[in-house]
Design an enzyme around this catalytic site. Structure first.
Site, PDB file in Angstrom:
ATOM      1  N   GLU A 255       0.828  -1.213   0.000  1.00  0.00           N
ATOM      2  CA  GLU A 255       0.000   0.000   0.000  1.00  0.00           C
ATOM      3  C   GLU A 255       0.862   1.263   0.000  1.00  0.00           C
ATOM      4  OE1 GLU A 255      -2.998  -0.266  -0.735  1.00  0.00           O
ATOM      5  OE2 GLU A 255      -3.219  -2.418  -0.352  1.00  0.00           O
ATOM      6  N   GLU A 284      -0.885  -0.546  -9.742  1.00  0.00           N
ATOM      7  CA  GLU A 284      -0.475  -1.833  -9.184  1.00  0.00           C
ATOM      8  C   GLU A 284       0.977  -2.132  -9.490  1.00  0.00           C
ATOM      9  OE1 GLU A 284      -1.593  -4.945  -6.666  1.00  0.00           O
ATOM     10  OE2 GLU A 284      -2.597  -3.074  -7.212  1.00  0.00           O
TER      11      GLU A 284
END
Length: 489
Positions: A255, A284
């Site tokens: 994250e 991502e």
């Protein structure tokens, strides 16, 4: 004011409202009392109604027709505004509002069903989510492929067919590599119990090591780790498991990759359509390269071993080499977010095929659990033991994110391309990582990709950074090299 200036002033207000909506979503996952779910659904629906009205405002069409920016930044702003406008004008306002209300409520229904292992309690809600998303896809596709229309929300310029072709190219080498690895002994893992408070303290240190700016960001806990916000206000979450601190550590690093991308975007783009990551696949790529190519490297895990041992004492492992092997164990498991690098993309391929079939109508929602379990057994060789390890494990479908899952695997493909270029650009990378210094890697990523935000299209920004069009080859080569050495293949 020129038409372009008026359009951008309007767009900035729209972006600010979108950030408020995202903050409501963050609060719902981290701090909101359980009893507030229904009210929060109404709040989210109200904000979505306002956002939809602004995005489809006829003045936006007029401004787009008249605006004539003279530079590449202005042209990119128009590209993104036009894409949102075209989408918003095709989706009825009542449908957008209904989706916002339902998916806000569905999150809590999914969480309770998952906790109770009760698929039947979730299916009626999921059927309604799928029905509304199919209705939305029909409006967007204008007779074209419905799934392709939904993919554009997350990976503009891609399509279900193109993604399937990439997955078909990846699968044989991944399956062969997995088979060779699983024929070898599984390395030892961490043993004992690990205080959640200490896990969070180590997570804080890891976030700082990767350059996460706590003056513009924070870390909280959630059932399903996620990142939210942009620019000066970024929120990330992680989770703890007393028996598996790697879950916490690598969720945090993952994250942080998302959050650092948002923090690194050129401040001149703040509260404009370019002031955020250009796609979920590119997003991502940042979280996965932080987590895997950097965070799970032999060099970085050597430094990380000292941090974890200092916090917890004896880890039940014989030194940093064993710690590296433990952080990269390839073994059977059900959970996508806990999957190793070799098998992770196979989890995504399963979800991609199932959701594509649901959107097309080939797979009724009532048959999803059986289809999931059958496919999982075929792909992984063992049976799903409970729904929370099967179709209830992910939050995505409850909140209507159909077309999102393939971007996880695309992110891995992009990360493979970036890592290959990064290694060539920073030849002493391992020495830096062994000292806990990620700045050479994160600085390269910031300069070559992150600062651009939405300026370039997804494939273009990857090609500019890596020097070649994205392909699956670098990722597969990296996996075969790393795990071949680790498992003596």
């Amino acid at each position: 004011m020129s038409a372009y200036d008026e359009l951008m002033a309007f767009a900035r207000e729209t972006e600010a409202l979108k950030m408020i909506s995202m903050r409501l979503g963050w609060d719902q996952e981290t701090m909101m009392p359980r009893g507030a779910a229904e009210q929060r659904g109404e709040e989210m629906a109200a904000i979505e109604s306002i956002l939809h009205a602004r995005r489809s405002d006829p003045r936006v069409g007029d401004w787009l027709a008249s605006a004539a920016p003279e530079d590449a930044v202005g042209q990119a702003q128009l590209r993104e505004i036009r894409r949102d406008y075209d989408r918003a004008t095709k989706v009825p306002a009542d449908l957008a509002k209904a989706l916002a209300r339902l998916t806000s409520l569905a999150q809590g229904i999914w969480a309770e069903a998952r906790a109770n292992e009760d698929v039947a309690a979730f299916l009626p809600t999921l059927e309604e989510v799928v029905r509304l998303r199919r209705e939305e896809a029909a409006a967007l596709s204008a007779g074209g492929d419905a799934y392709d229309a939904l993919v554009q929300d997350y990976e503009p310029g891609s399509s279900g067919g193109e993604i399937a072709a990439i997955f078909d190219a990846m699968r044989p080498r991944l399956v062969d590599l997995r088979a060779a690895i699983l024929d070898k002994p599984v390395p030892a893992g961490l043993t004992g119990t690990f205080d959640p408070a200490l896990q969070m303290a180590v997570s804080d240190a890891l976030a700082r090591a990767f350059g996460y700016d706590f003056t513009r960001g924070r870390i909280d806990t959630a059932v399903h780790p996620f990142s939210s916000g942009s620019g000066a206000d970024v929120r990330i979450t992680t989770r703890t498991n007393p028996l598996d601190p790697f879950n916490c550590f690598y969720s945090t690093i993952h994250e942080v990759g998302h959050g650092s991308y948002e923090q690194a975007i050129d401040p001149a783009f703040a509260l404009t359509p370019l002031g955020q990551g250009v796609s979920m696949g590119v997003h991502e790529s940042q979280s996965r390269i932080y987590e895997n190519q950097l965070g799970r490297s032999r060099a970085f895990t050597g430094w990380m071993y000292d941090q974890v041992q200092s916090a917890f004492g004896d880890l039940g492992l014989d030194g940093p080499d064993a710690f590296y092997a433990a952080a990269n164990r390839v073994q059977n498991g059900y959970i996508r977010t806990e999957a190793d690098e070799v098998q992770y993309n196979l989890h995504i391929m399963l979800r991609f095929d199932l959701e594509r079939a649901m959107v097309s109508g080939d797979l009724p929602v009532k048959d999803l659990e059986a289809a999931w379990n059958d496919r999982f057994a075929a792909d992984f060789g063992y049976a799903v033991d409970k729904p929370s390890n099967g179709m209830l494990q992910d939050v995505h479908w409850s909140v209507g994110l159909f077309g999102y899952f393939p971007t996880y695997a695309l992110g891995n493909v992009y990360a493979g391309c970036l890592h290959e270029a990064l290694r060539a650009a920073v030849p002493d990378l391992d020495a830096q990582l062994a000292a806990g210094d990620t700045s050479g890697a994160t600085g390269w990523l910031k300069e070559n990709l992150q600062r651009h935000g939405g300026l370039y299209t997804p494939r273009d920004v990857i090609a500019r950074a890596s020097g070649a069009a994205p392909s699956e080859g670098p990722l597969l080569n990296y996996l075969e090299s790393k795990f071949g050495a680790l498992y003596g293949l």
